[in-house]
Design a protein around this motif. Structure first.
Motif, short mmCIF file in Angstrom:
data_model
loop_
_atom_site.label_atom_id
_atom_site.label_comp_id
_atom_site.label_asym_id
_atom_site.label_seq_id
_atom_site.Cartn_x
_atom_site.Cartn_y
_atom_site.Cartn_z
N LEU A 193 8.55 17.98 52.62
CA LEU A 193 7.56 17.76 53.67
C LEU A 193 7.70 16.35 54.25
N ASN A 194 7.90 15.35 53.38
CA ASN A 194 8.06 13.98 53.86
C ASN A 194 9.39 13.77 54.56
N ILE A 253 5.70 19.03 66.58
CA ILE A 253 6.44 20.29 66.47
C ILE A 253 5.87 21.36 67.40
N PHE A 254 4.55 21.52 67.39
CA PHE A 254 3.91 22.65 68.08
C PHE A 254 3.16 22.25 69.34
N PHE A 257 9.85 24.87 60.36
CA PHE A 257 9.75 24.60 61.79
C PHE A 257 10.14 23.15 62.10
N GLY A 258 9.74 22.23 61.22
CA GLY A 258 10.10 20.83 61.42
C GLY A 258 11.59 20.60 61.34
N VAL A 273 10.66 14.17 62.63
CA VAL A 273 9.91 14.47 63.86
C VAL A 273 9.06 13.29 64.34
N LEU A 274 8.85 12.29 63.46
CA LEU A 274 8.02 11.14 63.82
C LEU A 274 8.74 9.83 63.51
#
Length: 474
Positions: A280-281, A309-310, A189-190, A287-288
């Motif tokens: 993950l990182n 994301i959500f 999703f990211g 996104v950040l």
């Protein structure tokens, strides 16, 4: 079913297959740390490239160590794993110091910290269980609802594991597979809903090594020693997040075809976790903004990323994911750790009762004394500090164990080696150099990360000789 015969007439049941062993590796490693420690790494490194590189370095070290342990696990497929390897390579004292450190804080402190983390995130749904509340206090000593409830959770998982390895195995299977699927979904999703402006900001100057201050500003490191200290500090969080990969060696007595499956599970498990952590990182940086990763409230990077994301539902999604992760992680830690104390007791170096298997063929007393120690650390509230400080000792014992491969090649050349360390002698040597460099940097630049762990370990020396004296007297 193949059984491992024990001196007291009881037998370990080899009920864990390759999948179970691999999931034990993954499940024991992936807890809440991966969703938190990237904030501290970002503060020390100051760039997206270095954030990812630190996770790659930690993963490379872990994977290299795991490949080396494959040879040792094939030579000595016995309950106790790393404790046994150190005893065979060096002497009983070295092995005891490792086992003592594991019991005093490495394993039990991790169990305590992971248990409290479960309730930290449950508090998003039930605020009354928060770690920030005070349930009772005695003077300056305060205990939160999360600490007390964590003891209850550890009790339940310990009880389940006293009823045989099969119950713990199924908990591990269900929760680890759910955890992997959930994290994979979050990563996907990211990547799908990445923010192009964030990617541009984070990766335009990807490898500029600098410090991020609390206000989000940057500060360059003045010299090489400052750079080395910052890199060592950044690696502490990553290495602790990779910690517990060796737990599968502790349950060698309960794994089918251990000479093959332990080494293979170490390879598959550490490779999968490294991939998960790096991806993950990488997703976090998409996104950040890096300054937000470094300064997010209470270092909860996972929550900030999930919210990005959500939206508002992101907090609920990540809280549930972390609860699944910590529950499965604690089960693996509890299941595995007790086997080391069992092996110590078989050598006359721990409580005699710890060397007994119950009617379900598990070391029940070892499980319960592990529960008691973890509970004490839960109530102390110092488990987080202890874990940071014990990183030095954990890596030092990994270095000693891997150096043991070279010793055993000379000392015991005729012992069967169904699996030989991949890349020997180069890869094990690389790990030893990296591990020692990490330890030396901490000694020089971050002594508060080293001396408490050394003290805890060295307390084991008089305990060892007291145990020996007591055994002889009996």
């Amino acid at each position: 079913m193949e059984l491992q015969q024990e001196e007291n007439g009881k037998q370990f049941k080899r009920e864990l297959n390759l999948l179970d062993a691999t999931l034990l590796v993954v499940g024991s490693m992936v807890g809440s740390g991966i969703f938190i420690v990237s904030a501290d790494i970002a503060r020390h490194t100051g760039s997206a490239g270095w954030l990812i590189l630190v996770w790659i370095i930690g993963g490379f070290m872990t994977l290299t160590a795991a490949l080396s342990y494959g040879e040792l696990s094939g030579m000595y497929p016995k309950a106790g794993g790393q404790y046994v390897y150190l005893k065979e390579s060096y002497n009983p004292l070295t092995a005891f110091l490792y086992g003592w450190s594991l019991f005093a804080v490495i394993q039990t402190g991790t169990i305590a910290a992971v248990g409290v983390s479960f309730y930290k995130f449950l508090a998003y749904f039930i605020p009354s269980v928060s770690e920030d509340l005070v349930l009772f206090s005695i003077g300056s000593f305060k205990v939160s609802p999360a600490q007390v409830l964590a003891i209850g959770l550890i009790f339940i998982l310990t009880y389940i594991n006293t009823k045989g390895v099969k119950g713990g195995k199924w908990i591990q299977l269900i929760f680890t597979l759910t955890k992997i699927a959930s994290i994979a979904g979050l990563i996907i999703f990211g990547f799908v809903f990445f923010k192009s402006d964030v990617v541009s900001i984070n990766w335009s100057d990807a490898f500029s090594f600098k410090k991020i201050l609390p206000d989000g500003s940057f500060l360059s490191y003045e010299n090489l020693p400052a750079f080395g200290g910052a890199l060592a500090s950044a690696l502490v969080g990553a290495i602790m997040s990779y910690e517990a990969w060796n737990n599968v060696t502790f349950v060698a007595g309960e794994i089918n075809n251990p000479k093959k499956n332990i080494g293979l599970s170490l390879l598959l498990g550490t490779l999968l976790v490294t991939l998960i952590y790096v991806l993950l990182n990488l997703m976090f940086t998409m996104v950040l903004p890096l300054t937000e990763i470094a300064t997010t409230e209470k270092d909860r990077v996972g929550i900030a990323a999930s919210q990005a994301i959500f939206g508002a539902n992101g907090t609920i999604i990540i809280a549930l994911l972390i609860m699944v992760a910590t529950f499965g992680c604690n089960n693996g830690l509890i299941l595995a750790g007790a086997r080391v104390y069992y092996s110590m007791a078989k050598d006359g170096l721990f409580f005699k009762k710890t060397a007994k298997l119950n009617k379900h063929a598990v070391p029940e007393f070892a499980l319960w004394i592990q529960f008691v120690m973890a509970s004490i650390l839960c109530l102390s509230g110092k488990y987080g500090d202890l874990l940071d400080m014990i990183t030095f000792i954990a890596v030092l014992f990994y270095v000693l164990t891997i150096f043991g491969i070279y010793i055993l090649r000379v000392k015991k050349p005729d012992v069967e080696r169904p699996y030989k360390a991949i890349g020997y002698p180069v890869l094990p040597a690389i790990y030893i150099v990296l591990g020692l460099s990490f330890c030396i940097l901490l000694i020089i630049y971050k002594p508060y990360f080293t001396w408490p762990g050394l003290i805890i370990t060295l307390i084991g020396i008089p305990l060892y000789y007291w145990n020996k004296r007591t055994t002889v007297a009996e």
